[in-house]
Design a protein around this motif. Structure first.
Motif, PDB file in Angstrom:
ATOM      1  N   VAL A   4       0.651  -1.276  -0.007  1.00  0.00           N
ATOM      2  CA  VAL A   4      -0.069   0.285  -0.077  1.00  0.00           C
ATOM      3  C   VAL A   4       0.669   1.275   0.090  1.00  0.00           C
ATOM      4  CG1 VAL A   4      -1.814  -1.133   1.012  1.00  0.00           C
ATOM      5  CG2 VAL A   4      -0.341   0.286   2.519  1.00  0.00           C
ATOM      6  N   GLY A   5       2.168   1.214   0.567  1.00  0.00           N
ATOM      7  CA  GLY A   5       2.942   2.366   0.650  1.00  0.00           C
ATOM      8  C   GLY A   5       2.635   3.041   1.936  1.00  0.00           C
ATOM      9  N   PRO A   6       3.431   4.233   2.144  1.00  0.00           N
ATOM     10  CA  PRO A   6       3.183   5.104   3.221  1.00  0.00           C
ATOM     11  C   PRO A   6       1.970   5.613   3.113  1.00  0.00           C
ATOM     12  CG  PRO A   6       5.005   6.148   1.856  1.00  0.00           C
ATOM     13  CD  PRO A   6       4.541   4.630   1.471  1.00  0.00           C
ATOM     14  N   THR A   7       1.472   6.257   4.620  1.00  0.00           N
ATOM     15  CA  THR A   7       0.192   6.917   4.609  1.00  0.00           C
ATOM     16  C   THR A   7       0.179   8.035   3.677  1.00  0.00           C
ATOM     17  OG1 THR A   7       0.028   6.079   6.705  1.00  0.00           O
ATOM     18  CG2 THR A   7      -1.555   7.909   6.255  1.00  0.00           C
ATOM     19  N   ASN A   8       1.116   8.916   3.564  1.00  0.00           N
ATOM     20  CA  ASN A   8       1.172  10.014   2.753  1.00  0.00           C
ATOM     21  C   ASN A   8       1.392   9.747   1.380  1.00  0.00           C
ATOM     22  OD1 ASN A   8       1.405  12.579   1.768  1.00  0.00           O
ATOM     23  ND2 ASN A   8       2.758  13.425   2.891  1.00  0.00           N
ATOM     24  N   SER A   9       0.311   9.698   0.621  1.00  0.00           N
ATOM     25  CA  SER A   9       0.482   9.316  -0.729  1.00  0.00           C
ATOM     26  C   SER A   9       1.026  10.253  -1.641  1.00  0.00           C
ATOM     27  CB  SER A   9      -1.196   9.510  -1.202  1.00  0.00           C
ATOM     28  OG  SER A   9      -1.981   8.702  -0.695  1.00  0.00           O
ATOM     29  N   LEU A  10       1.824  11.330  -1.266  1.00  0.00           N
ATOM     30  CA  LEU A  10       2.552  12.154  -2.000  1.00  0.00           C
ATOM     31  C   LEU A  10       3.939  11.696  -1.908  1.00  0.00           C
ATOM     32  CD1 LEU A  10       1.026  15.712  -0.465  1.00  0.00           C
ATOM     33  CD2 LEU A  10       0.744  14.626  -2.939  1.00  0.00           C
ATOM     34  N   VAL A  11       4.235  10.929  -0.701  1.00  0.00           N
ATOM     35  CA  VAL A  11       5.668  10.305  -0.781  1.00  0.00           C
ATOM     36  C   VAL A  11       5.854   8.918  -0.976  1.00  0.00           C
ATOM     37  CG1 VAL A  11       6.405  12.240   1.088  1.00  0.00           C
ATOM     38  CG2 VAL A  11       5.275  10.169   1.806  1.00  0.00           C
ATOM     39  N   ALA A  12       4.415   8.410  -1.467  1.00  0.00           N
ATOM     40  CA  ALA A  12       4.225   6.918  -1.713  1.00  0.00           C
ATOM     41  C   ALA A  12       4.876   6.690  -2.974  1.00  0.00           C
ATOM     42  CB  ALA A  12       3.070   6.376  -1.800  1.00  0.00           C
ATOM     43  N   ALA A  13       5.904   5.793  -3.145  1.00  0.00           N
ATOM     44  CA  ALA A  13       6.418   5.176  -4.538  1.00  0.00           C
ATOM     45  C   ALA A  13       5.445   4.645  -5.456  1.00  0.00           C
ATOM     46  CB  ALA A  13       7.482   4.044  -4.122  1.00  0.00           C
TER      47      ALA A  13
END
Length: 138
Positions: free
Chosen positions: A88-97
């Protein structure tokens, strides 16, 4: 086999990414062992987000999460909590790969497509919160 809880949030429905999101979990080899469509109300959201319910931004989260039904899902697999968190990636979508669910379809900290349990203890508590005994098939 470990279990974890996933909530496909209102933005997953709005962006029509529910099926694609579930496919990512299945493609990763996870088994869906419970699912239900729910309209979350204020008491449920205050319980689920108890760790931030006293924060000034909580009313915005509550309004968003109750804006339309969500899909609550229990999935199972080996080391699933860590593997799901990576998927899913990190909570902050702006820094998710790119390639993660949030990186591909999320917008920000709140509009991030999916909630995923962050520990075995929280997964157990969250599954119990949303599913009665006999509703999880594993």
């Amino acid at each position: 086999m470990e279990k974890t809880l996933i909530i496909l949030k209102p933005d997953a429905f709005e962006k029509r990414k529910v099926g694609a999101t579930l496919s990512r979990f299945e493609d990763a080899g996870f088994n869906i062992v419970a699912a239900k469509l729910l309209q979350l109300d204020s008491p449920m959201l205050k319980e689920h987000y108890a760790h931030i319910a006293d924060k000034p931004f909580f009313p915005e989260i509550e309004a968003f999460m109750s804006s339309r039904p969500v899909l609550v899902v229990v999935i199972e697999g080996n080391s699933i909590i860590d593997r799901v968190r990576n998927l899913v990636g990190p909570t902050n979508s702006l820094v998710a790969a790119a390639g993660t669910i949030r990186g591909d379809w999320g917008t920000n900290m709140m509009l991030n497509i999916v909630h995923a349990s962050d520990s075995p203890e929280n997964a157990a508590a969250e599954i119990k919160r949303f599913f009665a005994e006999g509703e999880v098939f594993a």
